[in-house]
Design a protein around this motif. Structure first.
Motif, PDB file in Angstrom:
ATOM      1  N   ASP A   1       5.482  14.600  -2.995  1.00 50.74           N
ATOM      2  CA  ASP A   1       4.783  14.728  -5.145  1.00 50.74           C
ATOM      3  C   ASP A   1       3.973  13.937  -6.054  1.00 50.74           C
ATOM      4  O   ASP A   1       3.203  14.252  -6.704  1.00 50.74           O
ATOM      5  CB  ASP A   1       6.050  15.161  -5.771  1.00 50.74           C
ATOM      6  CG  ASP A   1       7.408  15.953  -4.684  1.00 50.74           C
ATOM      7  OD1 ASP A   1       7.156  17.304  -4.219  1.00 50.74           O
ATOM      8  OD2 ASP A   1       8.308  15.487  -4.809  1.00 50.74           O
ATOM      9  N   LEU A   2       3.753  12.593  -5.646  1.00 46.93           N
ATOM     10  CA  LEU A   2       3.139  11.431  -6.025  1.00 46.93           C
ATOM     11  C   LEU A   2       3.071  10.714  -5.694  1.00 46.93           C
ATOM     12  O   LEU A   2       3.851  10.269  -4.280  1.00 46.93           O
ATOM     13  CB  LEU A   2       3.365  11.045  -7.045  1.00 46.93           C
ATOM     14  CG  LEU A   2       2.588  10.576  -7.980  1.00 46.93           C
ATOM     15  CD1 LEU A   2       1.143  11.005  -9.190  1.00 46.93           C
ATOM     16  CD2 LEU A   2       4.076  10.081  -9.586  1.00 46.93           C
ATOM     17  N   LEU A   3       1.632  10.321  -4.873  1.00 51.96           N
ATOM     18  CA  LEU A   3       1.577   8.602  -4.518  1.00 51.96           C
ATOM     19  C   LEU A   3       1.226   7.793  -5.577  1.00 51.96           C
ATOM     20  O   LEU A   3      -0.139   8.007  -6.902  1.00 51.96           O
ATOM     21  CB  LEU A   3       0.563   8.774  -3.575  1.00 51.96           C
ATOM     22  CG  LEU A   3      -0.526   7.510  -3.316  1.00 51.96           C
ATOM     23  CD1 LEU A   3       0.551   6.685  -2.033  1.00 51.96           C
ATOM     24  CD2 LEU A   3      -1.674   8.028  -2.162  1.00 51.96           C
ATOM     25  N   ILE A   4       1.435   6.560  -5.826  1.00 44.76           N
ATOM     26  CA  ILE A   4       1.160   5.539  -6.451  1.00 44.76           C
ATOM     27  C   ILE A   4       0.123   4.683  -5.779  1.00 44.76           C
ATOM     28  O   ILE A   4       1.078   4.107  -4.961  1.00 44.76           O
ATOM     29  CB  ILE A   4       2.108   4.674  -7.704  1.00 44.76           C
ATOM     30  CG1 ILE A   4       2.944   6.337  -8.154  1.00 44.76           C
ATOM     31  CG2 ILE A   4       2.115   3.928  -8.349  1.00 44.76           C
ATOM     32  CD1 ILE A   4       4.766   5.468  -9.569  1.00 44.76           C
ATOM     33  N   LEU A   5      -0.760   4.242  -6.148  1.00 49.81           N
ATOM     34  CA  LEU A   5      -1.413   3.943  -4.804  1.00 49.81           C
ATOM     35  C   LEU A   5      -2.071   2.677  -4.969  1.00 49.81           C
ATOM     36  O   LEU A   5      -2.996   2.088  -6.235  1.00 49.81           O
ATOM     37  CB  LEU A   5      -2.525   4.501  -4.378  1.00 49.81           C
ATOM     38  CG  LEU A   5      -3.887   3.847  -3.304  1.00 49.81           C
ATOM     39  CD1 LEU A   5      -2.771   3.693  -2.378  1.00 49.81           C
ATOM     40  CD2 LEU A   5      -4.901   5.407  -3.299  1.00 49.81           C
ATOM     41  N   ASP A   6      -1.849   1.128  -4.791  1.00 52.32           N
ATOM     42  CA  ASP A   6      -2.309   0.146  -6.047  1.00 52.32           C
ATOM     43  C   ASP A   6      -3.492   0.094  -4.256  1.00 52.32           C
ATOM     44  O   ASP A   6      -3.220   0.335  -2.974  1.00 52.32           O
ATOM     45  CB  ASP A   6      -1.646  -0.688  -5.152  1.00 52.32           C
ATOM     46  CG  ASP A   6      -2.340  -2.419  -5.033  1.00 52.32           C
ATOM     47  OD1 ASP A   6      -3.211  -2.334  -5.750  1.00 52.32           O
ATOM     48  OD2 ASP A   6      -1.757  -3.346  -4.790  1.00 52.32           O
ATOM     49  N   LEU A   7      -4.772  -0.363  -5.402  1.00 51.07           N
ATOM     50  CA  LEU A   7      -6.106  -0.245  -4.611  1.00 51.07           C
ATOM     51  C   LEU A   7      -6.142  -2.256  -3.345  1.00 51.07           C
ATOM     52  O   LEU A   7      -6.605  -1.435  -2.897  1.00 51.07           O
ATOM     53  CB  LEU A   7      -7.090  -0.628  -5.111  1.00 51.07           C
ATOM     54  CG  LEU A   7      -7.533   0.787  -6.079  1.00 51.07           C
ATOM     55  CD1 LEU A   7      -8.673   1.587  -7.235  1.00 51.07           C
ATOM     56  CD2 LEU A   7      -7.443   2.297  -4.989  1.00 51.07           C
ATOM     57  N   GLY A   8      -5.858  -2.613  -4.347  1.00 46.44           N
ATOM     58  CA  GLY A   8      -5.472  -3.937  -3.008  1.00 46.44           C
ATOM     59  C   GLY A   8      -4.544  -3.646  -1.721  1.00 46.44           C
ATOM     60  O   GLY A   8      -4.385  -5.567  -1.912  1.00 46.44           O
ATOM     61  N   LEU A   9      -4.526  -3.256  -1.367  1.00 54.38           N
ATOM     62  CA  LEU A   9      -3.869  -3.188  -0.027  1.00 54.38           C
ATOM     63  C   LEU A   9      -4.186  -4.331   1.547  1.00 54.38           C
ATOM     64  O   LEU A   9      -5.390  -3.615   1.034  1.00 54.38           O
ATOM     65  CB  LEU A   9      -3.302  -2.333  -0.052  1.00 54.38           C
ATOM     66  CG  LEU A   9      -2.673  -1.288  -0.496  1.00 54.38           C
ATOM     67  CD1 LEU A   9      -1.678   0.603  -0.423  1.00 54.38           C
ATOM     68  CD2 LEU A   9      -1.282  -1.895  -1.187  1.00 54.38           C
ATOM     69  N   PRO A  10      -3.330  -4.450   2.026  1.00 58.40           N
ATOM     70  CA  PRO A  10      -3.464  -5.155   3.071  1.00 58.40           C
ATOM     71  C   PRO A  10      -3.789  -3.731   4.178  1.00 58.40           C
ATOM     72  O   PRO A  10      -3.234  -3.138   4.309  1.00 58.40           O
ATOM     73  CB  PRO A  10      -2.596  -5.970   3.493  1.00 58.40           C
ATOM     74  CG  PRO A  10      -1.222  -5.934   2.525  1.00 58.40           C
ATOM     75  CD  PRO A  10      -1.596  -5.168   1.457  1.00 58.40           C
ATOM     76  N   LYS A  11      -4.625  -4.410   4.827  1.00 57.13           N
ATOM     77  CA  LYS A  11      -4.942  -3.892   6.600  1.00 57.13           C
ATOM     78  C   LYS A  11      -5.808  -2.767   6.156  1.00 57.13           C
ATOM     79  O   LYS A  11      -6.740  -2.744   6.705  1.00 57.13           O
ATOM     80  CB  LYS A  11      -3.444  -3.466   7.133  1.00 57.13           C
ATOM     81  CG  LYS A  11      -2.426  -4.905   7.985  1.00 57.13           C
ATOM     82  CD  LYS A  11      -1.316  -4.236   8.312  1.00 57.13           C
ATOM     83  CE  LYS A  11      -0.878  -5.134   9.067  1.00 57.13           C
ATOM     84  NZ  LYS A  11       1.087  -4.690   9.415  1.00 57.13           N
ATOM     85  N   MET A  12      -5.597  -2.083   5.403  1.00 58.62           N
ATOM     86  CA  MET A  12      -6.545  -0.257   4.884  1.00 58.62           C
ATOM     87  C   MET A  12      -6.140  -0.035   3.531  1.00 58.62           C
ATOM     88  O   MET A  12      -4.855  -0.596   2.948  1.00 58.62           O
ATOM     89  CB  MET A  12      -6.292   0.089   5.285  1.00 58.62           C
ATOM     90  CG  MET A  12      -6.694   2.292   5.123  1.00 58.62           C
ATOM     91  SD  MET A  12      -6.429   3.173   5.836  1.00 58.62           S
ATOM     92  CE  MET A  12      -6.298   3.078   7.520  1.00 58.62           C
TER      93      MET A  12
END
Length: 239
Positions: free
Chosen positions: A46-57
């Motif tokens: 229902d929602l994505l909380i997304l850190d932009l500085g993720l590893p691998k992608m």
């Protein structure tokens, strides 16, 4: 409501997960962009909380792929305080909101409530169903203006049923919306939650119907004090 949190900072991820679960959200957490992309490709949230500085992608690539699949999932992006360029790119790629680190948990939870309402089609802050009213912002339910003492799991169950009033909701759908990965929740446990919720709301004439072998349905409310003609309105054949 079910949330995917994509955050590689384990301390922050653990804190956010605990806070969201205490607020009644089923919350799954991944630590890198590949895991986030895989989860979003195969499961519903229902929602994505997304850190932009993720590893691998990178978080931006996760977001780009999500929108390329024509997903309208609400996305709240988390950025470092000085990454204005990344915020702009994220919004241009289809993010719905952003927060700069560090942030207050109370503000994040308020934004989560707003985005999950938007993802469900907007609508009023308070959902009314006969004598029952549910405040989606405060996550509080009332019967005849008397506040109900509901657990986080019962609140989540009520929210799902209210958003699908008059429609069947299967036990499997309830598990998907209410439970995190790896959480062992049996059909019997769902029956217990429904039983507890039923005892608390049916005193006001609100009914949860059981469709054996299929699931549950929050029945459309009919005022028992309404005139018979009003109850039958819309059901008589046209002349």
């Amino acid at each position: 409501m079910r949330i995917l949190l994509a955050e590689d900072d384990s301390v922050l991820a653990d804190g956010l997960t605990r806070s969201l679960r205490q607020s009644g959200y089923a919350t799954d957490c991944v630590k890198n962009g590949l895991e986030a992309d895989s989860a979003l490709s195969t499961q519903d949230f229902d929602l994505l909380i997304l850190d932009l500085g993720l590893p691998k992608m990178s978080g931006l690539e996760v977001l780009r792929r999500l929108r390329a699949r024509n997903s309208r999932l609400p996305v709240l992006i988390l950025t470092a305080g000085d990454s204005i360029e990344q915020r702009v790119k994220g919004l241009d790629l289809g993010a719905d909101d952003f927060m700069a680190k560090p942030f207050a948990l109370s503000e994040l939870e308020a934004r989560v409530r707003a985005l999950t309402r938007r993802g469900a089609g907007g609508g009023p802050t308070v959902i009314k169903h006969g004598p029952l009213s549910y405040d989606q912002v405060g996550r509080i339910a009332y019967i005849n203006d008397q506040m109900l003492d509901l657990s986080a799991r019962e609140l989540g169950l009520l929210e799902v049923l209210l958003q699908r009033t008059g429609r069947l909701v299967s036990k499997e759908q309830l598990v998907d919306h209410l439970c995190e990965w790896g959480e062992e929740v049996s059909n019997n446990a769902i029956e217990v939650y429904v039983h507890r919720l039923r005892k608390k709301i049916e005193v006001g004439g609100v009914r949860i119907a059981t469709v054996r072998g299929l699931g549950y349905c929050l029945e459309k409310y009919t005022d028992p004090n309404a005139p018979a003609a009003a109850k039958d309105q819309g059901t008589a054949p046209s002349t």
